[in-house]
Design an enzyme around this catalytic site. Structure first.
Site, PDB file in Angstrom:
ATOM      1  N   THR A 684      56.675   6.656  49.205  1.00  0.00           N
ATOM      2  CA  THR A 684      55.769   6.891  49.923  1.00  0.00           C
ATOM      3  C   THR A 684      54.916   5.600  50.470  1.00  0.00           C
ATOM      4  O   THR A 684      54.689   4.734  49.594  1.00  0.00           O
ATOM      5  CB  THR A 684      54.746   7.988  49.450  1.00  0.00           C
ATOM      6  OG1 THR A 684      55.225   9.011  49.069  1.00  0.00           O
ATOM      7  CG2 THR A 684      53.628   8.105  50.561  1.00  0.00           C
ATOM      8  N   GLY A 685      54.972   5.329  51.678  1.00  0.00           N
ATOM      9  CA  GLY A 685      54.388   4.025  52.030  1.00  0.00           C
ATOM     10  C   GLY A 685      53.182   4.431  53.055  1.00  0.00           C
ATOM     11  O   GLY A 685      52.881   5.511  53.423  1.00  0.00           O
ATOM     12  N   GLY A 686      52.741   3.177  53.523  1.00  0.00           N
ATOM     13  CA  GLY A 686      51.258   3.535  54.384  1.00  0.00           C
ATOM     14  C   GLY A 686      51.802   4.324  56.018  1.00  0.00           C
ATOM     15  O   GLY A 686      51.018   4.567  56.595  1.00  0.00           O
ATOM     16  N   GLY A 688      54.491   6.361  56.268  1.00  0.00           N
ATOM     17  CA  GLY A 688      55.126   7.678  55.937  1.00  0.00           C
ATOM     18  C   GLY A 688      55.896   8.013  54.791  1.00  0.00           C
ATOM     19  O   GLY A 688      55.876   7.012  53.952  1.00  0.00           O
ATOM     20  N   LYS A 704      62.795   8.360  56.796  1.00  0.00           N
ATOM     21  CA  LYS A 704      61.404   7.964  56.814  1.00  0.00           C
ATOM     22  C   LYS A 704      60.519   8.891  57.759  1.00  0.00           C
ATOM     23  O   LYS A 704      60.848   8.617  59.106  1.00  0.00           O
ATOM     24  CB  LYS A 704      61.111   6.704  57.087  1.00  0.00           C
ATOM     25  CG  LYS A 704      59.486   6.235  57.069  1.00  0.00           C
ATOM     26  CD  LYS A 704      59.302   4.836  56.577  1.00  0.00           C
ATOM     27  CE  LYS A 704      57.820   4.797  56.058  1.00  0.00           C
ATOM     28  NZ  LYS A 704      57.509   3.533  55.435  1.00  0.00           N
ATOM     29  N   ASP A 803      54.895  -5.794  58.086  1.00  0.00           N
ATOM     30  CA  ASP A 803      54.661  -5.236  56.390  1.00  0.00           C
ATOM     31  C   ASP A 803      55.690  -5.826  55.619  1.00  0.00           C
ATOM     32  O   ASP A 803      56.551  -5.147  54.782  1.00  0.00           O
ATOM     33  CB  ASP A 803      54.698  -3.758  56.392  1.00  0.00           C
ATOM     34  CG  ASP A 803      53.935  -3.033  55.150  1.00  0.00           C
ATOM     35  OD1 ASP A 803      53.069  -4.132  54.695  1.00  0.00           O
ATOM     36  OD2 ASP A 803      54.048  -2.139  54.917  1.00  0.00           O
TER      37      ASP A 803
END
Length: 958
Positions: A684-686, A688, A704, A803
């Site tokens: 899990t990222g910023g 999604g 994603k 990112d």
């Protein structure tokens, strides 16, 4: 090369006029002049962009035979034996200039040229063909461009040619096939395209042929069967198609065959069983069909057999259990069915056994207890059932055990950590029951522990100690029946990046010691338990955390004000608790969806936002009947007017995933993820959640699912335009982007699935960090730099990633780097302001984003600089960045900050390290204008080298 001491050099200076006179008279016979050779070399020196210190020996008043890197030999010419230049050996010499400025016609006696690992640019000059005596030419790891000149056929004495790690384009010239003396031909990691010349079978002296990691297409020529002296054939990493020629079975001296990462089809030819000397066969990542030939049992010397990522069917042949020298057996990601043969337990030299993502059934054989050298055992995503054999306790060298997504049952092995080496233990989504083994308490080597989705029970504070798991980076015990309080010692797992304990029966308070987990970045999920009490203030220390889920518990009191300092937080869910009071200030909190505060008594903007959410729902319900009636009438009227229009329409279905080959459809993604069930989440990222999806054709992709943003909801058209541009990306170090879905309810991206995982996780693995030596690290950095440079300078319009972090750089099993996670990426429109939302990950964000809302390519450059330091130091360079920002003095002792886990750099590697650090700090300049462009940063890096097999000219190991 003749060397001279200081007194001899002094004598040369005193007598240089006489010396030159003697040289001219001695060697100018019949057109052979050492003076003309000296002139050609000095002219080349004068054209170089910068002069390395060693080049001070190249002077007009000294003989070239005494120059650094130059060797002379006397040759018979009539009655005399004049001296001529025969060797130029200047690898790793810091040369920056054009090879075409060297007049080869003035150096007719050159037999040996090694200019590898320099910064030569421009084209390979056609006049190099005048070197009829040249036997060795190595131009590996430079910046050469253009096509390989067809005039190269004039090098009739050439036995070794190395052109790897350049930017050469165009086809392989057919004239290469005239170099019939060639023993080594290595052209790796370029951009050459077209077919392999059909006449390549004329190079009958070849022992090594490596044409890998390029863009070659077409079929593998059957004429390769003529090259019976070949010991290494490496064609991996291209776009070759068609079947594997049966004629390869004639290469009876072959020891290394690597055809991986192509588009080969058809069956594995039975003729490969003739290669009785072979030790390595790589056919992975193709589209090969049919069964595994049992005739491979004849390959008694075989050590590595990689057949993964194909479309193989049928059972695993029993005969494989006879290949007692096998060390690596990869059969993963195929359609292999049936039971696992018990006689695979006879392969006592096996170190890696991968059978994941197939259709294997039955139980794991007890004979696997004989595999006492096994380090990596992967059988996840199959249909295996039954308990694990007790004999698993014999596998004391296990580093990686992956059993997830099966129907295995019974208790987990009591002594699974007995060997003290286990780093990855993943048994998600099975039916294991009972307590977590007590041996986990002392499993200090663990990096990733995934026990989620089972029937495990018991009090973890009693059965499962966490305090000693100092290397643990990911812990998921969600979806079990675990109970008791969360132990305070969880806060000692200081390397945790992701922690999921949701959907259990934990009770008591959430310990404040969790605030010590400052490396938590991906996720902290404690939802759906029976936790109570107030939320600890210490959670605010988790400044890198992106997702925090506290929902469905019994927490009371206020949301701590310290939450406002969680700058990286993108998702906060505290719904279904007993919280009250105001939401702390902080843009990331105030912008959180009101649904994430439901069933609490919090106040502030979110109450108004909740009303604003409910009002449209009421309005929609009120007008549903009227709107439905109008739509039905309009559709019927339209259908009557143009009954044929829908059939001829070329528009895209809003529920489709569109990509360049059209294979992946929306329904495939929904089926493969069971409508985005949490059990398929791999990260899990910023921006999604990432799901792993195995499609019906056997292909595994990463999906994603993006968090919705107001900007994208208001500008879906721009999102679709951006995705269309991303679909055009074709760069070998960028994760392949297959397609997207854009809809108010579903917005997701589909990428290639890279198995090893992130660069950060790899560097936190002690053994992998040791294996990732300085050469691999340098190559990795170069790949990342090239990828970002491509996004900035070769895409139109340019693409800013936004990112770049070690979490968004993925590695395959050969440590090749792939830049990933374009959830934050945006197209940079020239002459327009970019968006204002804070982009990036804490610790990698460029300093100018603290005072400006404009995102530029230079933000990526800064993030890249951080990643370079992280790779060189083996950890995030937080303290060094603080010192760099606050101090004018940037001198440091490199050996004190370099990662100590790899072997000490060699002399050559040390030069690379120094250069890499210089490039890193140039990218970290506070002023964006002072930073280089990514193209400049990439061009400043020296290309690294590796080899397909141990040869004089380097290539790359697969």
């Amino acid at each position: 090369m003749q060397s001279s001491s200081t007194p001899l050099l002094y004598l040369h200076l005193l007598l240089s006029p006489c010396l030159l006179l003697l040289q001219v008279h001695a060697v100018h016979h019949g057109g052979i002049s050492l003076r003309s050779q000296q002139t050609a070399l000095l002219h080349w020196k004068s054209t170089l962009d910068s002069l390395p210190p060693w080049m001070s020996s190249w002077q007009d008043y000294t003989s070239p035979c005494n120059w650094t890197g130059i060797m002379c030999t006397s040759v018979r010419h009539g009655r005399r034996r004049p001296w001529v230049v025969t060797n130029i050996s200047l690898p790793d010499a810091g040369i920056h200039g054009q090879l075409g400025e060297l007049n080869f016609s003035a150096l007719p006696f050159l037999a040996y040229i090694d200019l590898s690992n320099n910064s030569l640019y421009g084209a390979i000059p056609a006049n190099i063909s005048s070197l009829s005596k040249l036997s060795f030419l190595d131009l590996t790891s430079n910046w050469l461009t253009g096509q390989i000149p067809h005039e190269i056929s004039g090098l009739q004495s050439l036995t070794a040619l190395g052109l790897s790690f350049n930017n050469l384009t165009g086809p392989l010239p057919a004239s290469l096939c005239n170099l019939t003396s060639l023993i080594l031909l290595i052209i790796h990691q370029n951009m050459v395209s077209g077919h392999i010349p059909m006449d390549i079978g004329r190079l009958v002296s070849l022992q090594t042929l490596q044409l890998s990691n390029s863009a070659l297409s077409g079929e593998i020529p059957r004429a390769l069967g003529n090259l019976t002296r070949l010991s290494a054939l490496c064609l991996y990493g291209n776009e070759l198609s068609g079947p594997i020629p049966t004629e390869i079975g004639k290469l009876v001296n072959l020891q290394d065959l690597d055809l991986g990462s192509n588009k080969l089809t058809g069956a594995i030819p039975v003729s490969l069983s003739n290669l009785t000397k072979i030790t390595i066969i790589y056919l992975d990542e193709n589209q090969i069909t049919g069964p595994i030939p049992p005739e491979l049992v004849k390959l008694i010397n075989l050590q590595h057999l990689e057949l993964g990522d194909n479309k193989l069917t049928g059972p695993i042949p029993l005969e494989l259990g006879i290949l007692s020298n096998l060390q690596i057996l990869h059969l993963d990601s195929n359609q292999i069915s049936g039971f696992i043969p018990a006689n695979l337990g006879n392969l006592t030299n096996l170190q890696q056994l991968w059978m994941a993502e197939n259709q294997l059934s039955g139980s794991i054989p007890k004979t696997f207890g004989n595999l006492q050298n096994i380090q990596n055992l992967r059988v996840h995503i199959n249909q295996l059932s039954g308990p694990l054999p007790r004999e698993f306790g014999n596998l004391t060298r296990l580093v990686d055990l992956e059993l997830s997504y099966n129907s295995l049952s019974g208790p987990l092995p009591a002594n699974i950590c007995a060997g003290g080496r286990l780093e990855f233990f993943m048994v998600s989504l099975n039916m294991f029951d009972g307590p977590i083994p007590r041996s986990m308490k002392v499993c200090t080597t663990l990096i990733r522990l995934l026990l989620d989705g089972n029937k495990l029970s018991g009090d973890i504070s009693e059965h499962f100690g966490l305090g000693k798991l100092r290397n643990l980076g990911s812990l998921d015990i969600s979806g079990n029946n675990l109970s008791g309080p969360i132990p305070d010692e969880l806060g000692d797992c200081i390397k945790l990046q992701s922690l999921r304990i949701n959907n259990n029966n934990f009770n008591g308070n959430l310990p404040g010691s969790i605030g010590n987990l400052e490396s938590l970045q991906i996720m902290l999920d404690v939802s759906s338990n029976k936790l109570n009490g107030v939320l600890p203030q210490q959670l605010g220390k988790l400044e890198m955390l992106e997702v925090l889920n506290l929902s469905h518990n019994q927490f009371s009191g206020r949301i701590p004000p310290s939450f406002a300092s969680m700058l990286s937080l993108s998702t906060l869910d505290v719904s279904y608790n007993n919280l009250e009071g105001p939401v702390p200030e902080g843009r990331q909190l105030q912008n959180t969806s009101a649904s994430c505060f439901l069933h609490n008594k919090v106040s502030g903007r979110h109450k108004r936002r909740l009303l604003s959410l409910l009002l449209p729902i009421v309005l929609v319900v009120g007008f549903t009947i009227i709107l439905s009636t109008i739509v039905i009438i309009m559709i019927r009227a339209h259908h009557k007017r143009k009954p044929q229009e829908s059939a001829g329409t070329n528009g895209r279905d809003i529920f489709s995933v569109w990509n360049f080959d059209g294979r992946i459809a929306f329904e495939d993604i929904i089926r493969a993820t069971e409508n985005f069930d949490d059990k398929y989440i791999t990260g899990t990222g910023g921006y999604g959640k990432v799901y792993k999806a195995q499609l019906q054709d056997g292909q595994t992709v990463a999906v994603k699912k993006l968090h919705p943003t107001e900007e994208e909801m208001n500008d879906g058209r721009r999102f679709s335009q951006e995705m269309e541009i991303l679909l055009q990306i074709r760069q070998r170090s960028i994760v392949k982007f297959y397609g997207f879905c854009s809809h108010p309810e579903y917005k997701f991206l589909v990428y290639d699935y890279i198995e090893r995982g992130s660069l950060r996780m790899t560097m936190e693995n002690e053994d992998l960090a040791k294996e990732m030596n300085w050469q691999k690290r340098s190559t990795l950095i170069k790949d990342v730099a090239q990828a970002i440079s491509y996004l900035h300078h070769d895409c139109n319009p340019p693409i800013i990633h936004r990112d770049i972090t070690s979490n968004n750089i993925l590695l395959d099993r050969t440590f090749k780097a792939y830049v990933s996670d374009f959830g934050a990426a945006r197209i940079l429109k020239p002459d327009s302001s970019n968006w204002s939302a804070l982009a990036g990950t804490y610790g990698y964000i460029a300093p100018e984003l603290s005072y400006t809302s404009t995102v530029t390519e230079k933000c990526d450059v800064y993030s890249f600089g951080v990643v370079v330091l992280e790779v060189m130091m083996g950890k995030h360079p937080r303290d060094l960045l603080d010192h760099h920002a606050s101090s004018r003095e940037h001198y440091m002792e490199l050996k004190k900050i370099l990662d100590q886990r790899p072997a000490v750099p060699t002399t050559t590697e040390a030069k690379d390290v120094v250069l890499l650090m210089k490039v890193a700090f140039s990218c970290l300049q506070a002023s964006p204008q002072a930073r280089p462009t990514m193209q400049e940063a990439y061009q400043a890096l020296i290309h690294q080298q590796s080899s397909c097999s141990s040869q004089d000219i380097p290539g790359e190991s697969h």
